[in-house]
Motif scaffolding. Structure first.
Motif, PDB file in Angstrom:
ATOM      1  N   GLY A   1     -11.179  34.211  -2.332  1.00 34.45           N
ATOM      2  CA  GLY A   1     -10.521  35.482  -2.138  1.00 34.45           C
ATOM      3  C   GLY A   1     -11.465  36.672  -2.096  1.00 34.45           C
ATOM      4  O   GLY A   1     -12.608  36.558  -1.718  1.00 34.45           O
TER       5      GLY A   1
ATOM      6  N   HIS B   1      -9.938  29.870   9.538  1.00 32.80           N
ATOM      7  CA  HIS B   1     -10.687  28.686   9.113  1.00 32.80           C
ATOM      8  C   HIS B   1     -10.684  28.496   7.600  1.00 32.80           C
ATOM      9  O   HIS B   1     -11.286  27.557   7.096  1.00 32.80           O
ATOM     10  CB  HIS B   1     -12.136  28.807   9.592  1.00 32.80           C
ATOM     11  CG  HIS B   1     -12.847  30.004   9.011  1.00 32.80           C
ATOM     12  ND1 HIS B   1     -12.642  31.280   9.471  1.00 32.80           N
ATOM     13  CD2 HIS B   1     -13.738  30.113   8.005  1.00 32.80           C
ATOM     14  CE1 HIS B   1     -13.389  32.123   8.777  1.00 32.80           C
ATOM     15  NE2 HIS B   1     -14.056  31.444   7.875  1.00 32.80           N
ATOM     16  N   CYS B   2     -10.006  29.378   6.837  1.00 31.70           N
ATOM     17  CA  CYS B   2     -10.261  29.428   5.389  1.00 31.70           C
ATOM     18  C   CYS B   2      -9.829  28.158   4.640  1.00 31.70           C
ATOM     19  O   CYS B   2      -8.705  27.702   4.748  1.00 31.70           O
ATOM     20  CB  CYS B   2      -9.590  30.635   4.766  1.00 31.70           C
ATOM     21  SG  CYS B   2     -10.014  30.770   3.012  1.00 31.70           S
TER      22      CYS B   2
ATOM     23  N   ARG C   1     -10.600  36.626  11.690  1.00 32.23           N
ATOM     24  CA  ARG C   1     -10.267  37.361  10.460  1.00 32.23           C
ATOM     25  C   ARG C   1      -9.082  38.291  10.706  1.00 32.23           C
ATOM     26  O   ARG C   1      -7.952  37.875  10.609  1.00 32.23           O
ATOM     27  CB  ARG C   1     -11.519  38.048   9.930  1.00 32.23           C
ATOM     28  CG  ARG C   1     -12.495  36.972   9.455  1.00 32.23           C
ATOM     29  CD  ARG C   1     -13.760  37.428   8.854  1.00 32.23           C
ATOM     30  NE  ARG C   1     -14.393  36.252   8.270  1.00 32.23           N
ATOM     31  CZ  ARG C   1     -14.457  35.983   6.979  1.00 32.23           C
ATOM     32  NH1 ARG C   1     -14.013  36.842   6.099  1.00 32.23           N
ATOM     33  NH2 ARG C   1     -14.991  34.853   6.542  1.00 32.23           N
TER      34      ARG C   1
ATOM     35  N   CYS D   1      -6.405  37.738  -1.546  1.00 30.98           N
ATOM     36  CA  CYS D   1      -7.270  38.145  -0.442  1.00 30.98           C
ATOM     37  C   CYS D   1      -6.468  38.959   0.560  1.00 30.98           C
ATOM     38  O   CYS D   1      -5.296  38.658   0.781  1.00 30.98           O
ATOM     39  CB  CYS D   1      -7.808  36.890   0.261  1.00 30.98           C
ATOM     40  SG  CYS D   1      -9.057  37.290   1.477  1.00 30.98           S
TER      41      CYS D   1
ATOM     42  N   HIS E   1      -6.634  28.721   1.787  1.00 33.85           N
ATOM     43  CA  HIS E   1      -5.220  28.695   2.139  1.00 33.85           C
ATOM     44  C   HIS E   1      -4.818  27.287   2.548  1.00 33.85           C
ATOM     45  O   HIS E   1      -5.614  26.536   3.094  1.00 33.85           O
ATOM     46  CB  HIS E   1      -4.938  29.696   3.264  1.00 33.85           C
ATOM     47  CG  HIS E   1      -5.140  31.109   2.800  1.00 33.85           C
ATOM     48  ND1 HIS E   1      -6.205  31.886   3.216  1.00 33.85           N
ATOM     49  CD2 HIS E   1      -4.452  31.856   1.914  1.00 33.85           C
ATOM     50  CE1 HIS E   1      -6.136  33.053   2.608  1.00 33.85           C
ATOM     51  NE2 HIS E   1      -5.089  33.074   1.808  1.00 33.85           N
TER      52      HIS E   1
ATOM     53  N   ASN F   1     -15.103  40.650   0.412  1.00 35.35           N
ATOM     54  CA  ASN F   1     -14.689  41.255   1.667  1.00 35.35           C
ATOM     55  C   ASN F   1     -15.274  42.667   1.759  1.00 35.35           C
ATOM     56  O   ASN F   1     -15.726  43.220   0.760  1.00 35.35           O
ATOM     57  CB  ASN F   1     -13.152  41.318   1.716  1.00 35.35           C
ATOM     58  CG  ASN F   1     -12.559  39.934   1.915  1.00 35.35           C
ATOM     59  OD1 ASN F   1     -13.272  38.975   2.171  1.00 35.35           O
ATOM     60  ND2 ASN F   1     -11.245  39.828   1.789  1.00 35.35           N
TER      61      ASN F   1
HETATM   62  S1  SF4 Z   1     -11.528  36.716   3.679  1.00 39.06           S
HETATM   63 FE1  SF4 Z   1     -12.546  34.943   2.731  1.00 39.06          FE
HETATM   64  S2  SF4 Z   1     -11.139  34.172   1.150  1.00 39.06           S
HETATM   65 FE2  SF4 Z   1     -10.008  35.607   2.464  1.00 39.06          FE
HETATM   66  S3  SF4 Z   1      -8.993  34.305   3.939  1.00 39.06           S
HETATM   67 FE3  SF4 Z   1     -10.951  34.918   4.840  1.00 39.06          FE
HETATM   68  S4  SF4 Z   1     -12.447  33.321   4.276  1.00 39.06           S
HETATM   69 FE4  SF4 Z   1     -10.632  33.082   2.993  1.00 39.06          FE
END
Ligand code: SF4
Ligand SMILES: C[S@@+](CC[C@H](N)C(=O)[O-])C[C@H]1O[C@@H](n2cnc3c(N)ncnc32)[C@H](O)[C@@H]1O
Ligand code: SF4
Lengths: 51, 358
Positions: free
Chosen positions: B77, B30-31, B139, B24, B34, B104
């Motif tokens: 991802g 918040h993911c 993000r 990613c 990871h 994304n």
């Molecule tokens: S873009 Fe989606 S998969 Fe990538 S870190 Fe953020 S929430 Fe997680």
């Protein structure tokens, strides 16, 4: 036996996939598919969104 | 038609939420991915194309035996970081699966959107977690602007767009603003999901609403949606299970509705999708019951979906109402709260949803 062949195929042996028809336990687990209630209840992943 | 039953009615969907890669280009605050237990293996042992084909074959065949239409949600991802993603989409679509992508914005270009459209992708979902400042805080800089750019391209190409918003105290004031923005952009569907404090998100426990705050928030959003619906065509999803107690209190779900669904078999009929019509697979083939509930129930393609989903003891437990802390609740069969939140906060997936007021 059929399940066994299926597992072997999935492990990489080039045999055709063979599947048993739906079992009584599966009939019970998926009874709402037949009685139509899945259409009526918004369940968390019905929309295929989220992730 | 393959998607219809013998009476000609469309079969319901069964969703494979397939995290085809954990790679990613963001690392959101918040993911869940990871800092998770599976992350190193997901990066190291990403499934090969050959294994992916076996997974598609098995999923399509199994769900058709069960009486469903198969839907495959390619997710990460960022799924677009997989070089063979188009090949995989093509393979899945030609096997009869409905294909959606949750990714994304960065790799959405006129060309990639056209390609996805040609290959049969019917929906692309991006996340917007607040207005520009808040979203980019979670993000990364320019992420917000890029999401808007991607939505415009996808709309132009004719791929339906969906937007998902991950809810915490930090961004709750922005939710209706983002919903309105989505309406103005012509997004097909907007929905939100509560933050589950796992992975990176484990540091955000303080960001969760109390039960009373949750009710107040949902009521505000309900009224906001009703007003937007009068002016725009965007659909508002209701994946949040805690809509059920609110709708019940507002008289929008009645006792007779619940009685007509619950067959008193001690088995779930709706609400949380665990054990019903959804299965997530991680990038290394690990199978969970929900991506947000980190309990492994098997591995594909070594084992079949049928063996895993039907024989898993955990799946069985989670299908039976008497195991739940809220089993005596009037709404349990159609709700169950969110076991992933219960697990993250209390270590017990069967505990009553810590954000439920009902
Ligand atoms: S873009 Fe989606 S998969 Fe990538 S870190 Fe953020 S929430 Fe997680
Ligand atoms: C893991 S991402 C993958 C797709 C894509 N990278 C994205 O961010 O939209 C899928 C969705 O899960 C959400 N998500 C990630 N971690 C979460 C958590 N801890 N709790 C709730 N939702 C989370 C993301 O915000 C996103 O909407
Ligand atoms: S545990 Fe159930 S309600 Fe919660 S996110 Fe997963 S499928 Fe949805």
């Amino acid at each position: 036996m059929i399940e066994y062949i299926q597992e072997k195929y999935l492990q990489g042996e080039q045999k055709p996939l063979m599947y048993q028809p739906i079992t009584p336990k599966e009939e019970q687990v998926f009874r709402y598919v037949k009685n139509g209630s899945l259409d009526k209840v918004m369940s968390c992943a019905v929309c295929g969104m989220c992730g | 038609m393959a998607g219809n039953d013998s009476s000609g009615k469309q079969k319901p969907l069964f969703t494979l939420q397939w995290h085809v890669t954990a790679r990613c280009d963001q690392r959101c605050k918040h993911c869940y991915m990871h800092k998770s237990e599976t992350y190193p293996s997901e990066i190291k042992n990403e499934l090969s194309y050959e294994d992916c084909k076996k997974i598609v074959d098995d999923f399509v065949k199994t769900t058709s035996i069960w009486g469903f239409r198969p839907r495959i949600s390619f997710i990460g991802g960022d799924p677009l970081l997989r070089k063979d993603l188009y090949q995989l989409i093509d393979y899945a679509y030609k096997k009869g699966a409905q294909v959606v992508v949750l990714g994304n914005p960065y790799h959405v270009t006129e060309e990639s959107a056209r390609k996805m459209k040609e290959l049969g992708v019917c929906r692309y979902q991006v996340s917007i977690d607040g207005m520009e400042e808040t979203h980019d805080y979670f993000r990364k800089p320019v992420s917000f602007k890029d999401s808007v750019r991607a939505i415009k391209i996808l709309n132009k190409t004719g791929i339906r767009t969906a937007v998902m918003f991950t809810l915490s105290k930090k961004n709750s004031d922005d939710l209706l603003k983002v919903a309105e923005l989505c309406c103005k952009l012509g997004v097909y569907e907007f929905d939100f999901a509560r933050l589950i404090p796992i992975g990176n998100g484990a540091d955000m426990m303080d960001e969760l609403f109390s039960p009373a705050e949750m009710r107040e928030f949902l009521l505000k959003v309900h009224n906001g949606y009703e007003s937007l619906k009068k002016r725009y065509t965007t659909k508002f999803g209701t994946k949040e299970n805690l809509w059920k107690p609110l709708y019940y209190e507002l008289g929008l779900i009645k006792d007779k509705d619940i009685d007509s669904l619950d067959d008193n078999s001690d088995m779930v009929v709706g609400g949380c999708s665990i054990g019903i019509n959804y299965i997530p697979v991680l990038a290394d083939g690990t199978v969970y019951l929900c991506r947000r509930l980190p309990i492994s129930i098997g591995k594909v393609p070594e084992n079949s979906f049928r063996t895993i989903f039907i024989n898993s003891k955990k799946a069985d437990e989670m299908r039976h109402l008497h195991n739940y802390g809220c089993s005596k609740c009037r709404l349990c069969a159609v709700c169950r709260g969110c076991p992933a939140i219960s697990k993250a906060i209390t270590s017990n997936e069967f505990a009553r949803d810590p954000q439920c007021w009902f």
